[in-house]
Design a protein around this motif. Structure first.
Motif, short mmCIF file in Angstrom:
data_model
loop_
_atom_site.label_atom_id
_atom_site.label_comp_id
_atom_site.label_asym_id
_atom_site.label_seq_id
_atom_site.Cartn_x
_atom_site.Cartn_y
_atom_site.Cartn_z
N GLN A 197 -14.94 13.79 20.01
CA GLN A 197 -16.28 13.62 19.47
C GLN A 197 -16.29 13.75 17.94
O GLN A 197 -15.33 14.24 17.34
N SER A 198 -17.36 13.30 17.35
CA SER A 198 -17.53 13.45 15.90
C SER A 198 -17.96 14.86 15.57
O SER A 198 -18.54 15.56 16.41
N PRO A 199 -17.70 15.30 14.36
CA PRO A 199 -18.16 16.64 13.95
C PRO A 199 -19.69 16.72 13.96
O PRO A 199 -20.37 15.71 13.74
N VAL A 200 -20.19 17.92 14.17
CA VAL A 200 -21.62 18.20 14.13
C VAL A 200 -21.82 19.42 13.23
O VAL A 200 -21.13 20.44 13.41
N VAL A 201 -22.75 19.33 12.30
CA VAL A 201 -23.01 20.47 11.43
C VAL A 201 -23.76 21.53 12.22
O VAL A 201 -24.78 21.23 12.87
N VAL A 202 -23.27 22.77 12.16
CA VAL A 202 -23.94 23.86 12.87
C VAL A 202 -24.56 24.86 11.90
O VAL A 202 -25.51 25.57 12.25
N GLN B 121 -34.48 8.34 14.08
CA GLN B 121 -33.16 8.98 14.17
C GLN B 121 -32.12 8.08 13.51
O GLN B 121 -31.91 6.94 13.91
N VAL B 122 -31.49 8.61 12.50
CA VAL B 122 -30.47 7.84 11.79
C VAL B 122 -29.22 7.71 12.65
O VAL B 122 -28.78 8.68 13.28
N GLN B 123 -28.65 6.53 12.66
CA GLN B 123 -27.39 6.31 13.36
C GLN B 123 -26.44 5.55 12.45
O GLN B 123 -26.86 4.70 11.67
N LEU B 124 -25.17 5.89 12.54
CA LEU B 124 -24.14 5.24 11.75
C LEU B 124 -23.07 4.68 12.70
O LEU B 124 -22.72 5.34 13.69
N GLN B 125 -22.58 3.51 12.38
CA GLN B 125 -21.59 2.85 13.22
C GLN B 125 -20.51 2.22 12.35
O GLN B 125 -20.79 1.33 11.55
N GLU B 126 -19.28 2.69 12.54
CA GLU B 126 -18.16 2.12 11.80
C GLU B 126 -17.66 0.84 12.47
O GLU B 126 -17.74 0.71 13.70
N SER B 127 -17.13 -0.05 11.67
CA SER B 127 -16.48 -1.24 12.20
C SER B 127 -15.30 -1.59 11.31
O SER B 127 -15.33 -1.36 10.09
N GLY B 128 -14.25 -2.12 11.95
CA GLY B 128 -13.06 -2.46 11.20
C GLY B 128 -12.04 -3.12 12.08
O GLY B 128 -12.26 -3.32 13.27
N TYR C 144 -25.30 13.47 9.37
CA TYR C 144 -25.14 12.46 10.42
C TYR C 144 -23.76 11.82 10.28
O TYR C 144 -23.33 11.51 9.17
N TRP C 145 -23.12 11.62 11.43
CA TRP C 145 -21.78 11.04 11.46
C TRP C 145 -21.75 9.84 12.40
O TRP C 145 -22.45 9.78 13.39
N GLY C 146 -20.88 8.90 12.06
CA GLY C 146 -20.59 7.83 13.00
C GLY C 146 -19.67 8.34 14.10
O GLY C 146 -19.21 9.49 14.06
N GLN C 147 -19.39 7.50 15.06
CA GLN C 147 -18.54 7.90 16.19
C GLN C 147 -17.06 7.88 15.82
O GLN C 147 -16.24 8.42 16.55
N GLY C 148 -16.74 7.26 14.70
CA GLY C 148 -15.35 7.20 14.27
C GLY C 148 -14.65 5.94 14.77
O GLY C 148 -14.95 5.45 15.86
N THR C 149 -13.75 5.44 13.97
CA THR C 149 -12.96 4.28 14.37
C THR C 149 -11.50 4.55 14.05
O THR C 149 -11.17 5.00 12.95
#
Lengths: 106, 122
Positions: free
Chosen positions: A41-46, B1-8, B111-116
């Motif tokens: 999973q991605s990091p989450v700020v706590v 709700q902000v969402q981020l999505q990486e692509s590459g 906020y973070w993307g799911q990662g690629t």
């Protein structure tokens, strides 16, 4: 360059209090924040800005920062809290992460 | 709700330039005074900050990567991008895009993307 040091691992029994430290030169003069990352999973700020908890983060998560050490405290630790935890600070226009601490709940 | 999505591309050959894009939804990339960042994680390792682009357009990079990295914003597409030149196997990692909240010493990633996963291999 600025460095943040965390213990590689911390173990805690369910229901007990876990403390994860993050050390850096005069870290107390900066803001520290903490991220939780579960496998895949991605990091989450706590915790951000030393002590603030984002909405949706349980009250059992708290933070402090003084001197050279910031501390993330998890009260009444639950199995779901098992994860990697990273501290982060800002220094001279750069973002610095600690090496991470694996929290094991057993 | 902000969402981020990486692509590459997923796979890049050594010595080539890596290009990744992060698409932001749920809000305008140019509003709110936010900055935008890239963070990577080598397999089984910790988080490494790559750089961020301030809402003013200023960029800040990890000194260890500065000579090879460029971050830019395309407000018309609500995207920001990362380019890393002259890649090697050491650049193989999961790359995350993230929104930066706060400025200077207050900075954190909310906020973070799911990662690629990007692999460098011939």
């Amino acid at each position: 360059s600025y460095e943040l040091t965390q213990p590689p691992s911390v173990s805690v029994s369910p229901g007990q209090t876990a403390s994860i430290t993050c050390s850096g030169d005069k870290l107390g003069d900066k803001y520290a924040c903490w991220y939780q990352q579960k496998p895949g999973q991605s990091p989450v700020v706590v915790i951000y800005q030393d002590t603030k908890r984002p909405s949706g983060i349980p009250e059992r998560f708290s933070g402090s920062n003084s001197g050279n050490t910031a501390t993330l405290t998890i009260s009444g630790t639950q199995a779901m809290d098992e994860a990697d935890y990273y501290c982060q600070a800002w220094d001279s226009s750069t973002v610095v992460f600690g090496g991470g601490t694996k929290l094991t709940v057993l | 709700q902000v969402q981020l999505q990486e692509s590459g591309p997923g796979l890049v050959k050594p010595s080539q330039t890596l290009s990744l894009t992060c698409t932001v939804s749920g809000g305008s990339i140019s509003s709110g005074g936010y900055s935008w960042s890239w963070v990577r994680q080598h397999p089984g390792k910790g988080l490494e900050w790559i750089g961020y682009i301030y809402y003013s357009g200023s960029t800040y990079y990890n000194p260890s990567l500065k000579s090879r990295v460029t971050i830019s914003v395309d407000t018309s597409k609500n995207q920001f991008s990362l380019k890393v030149s002259s890649v090697t196997a050491a650049d193989t990692a999961v790359y995350y895009c993230a929104r930066v909240n706060g400025s200077a010493y207050e900075i954190y990633f909310d906020y973070w993307g799911q990662g690629t996963l990007l692999t460098v291999s011939s």
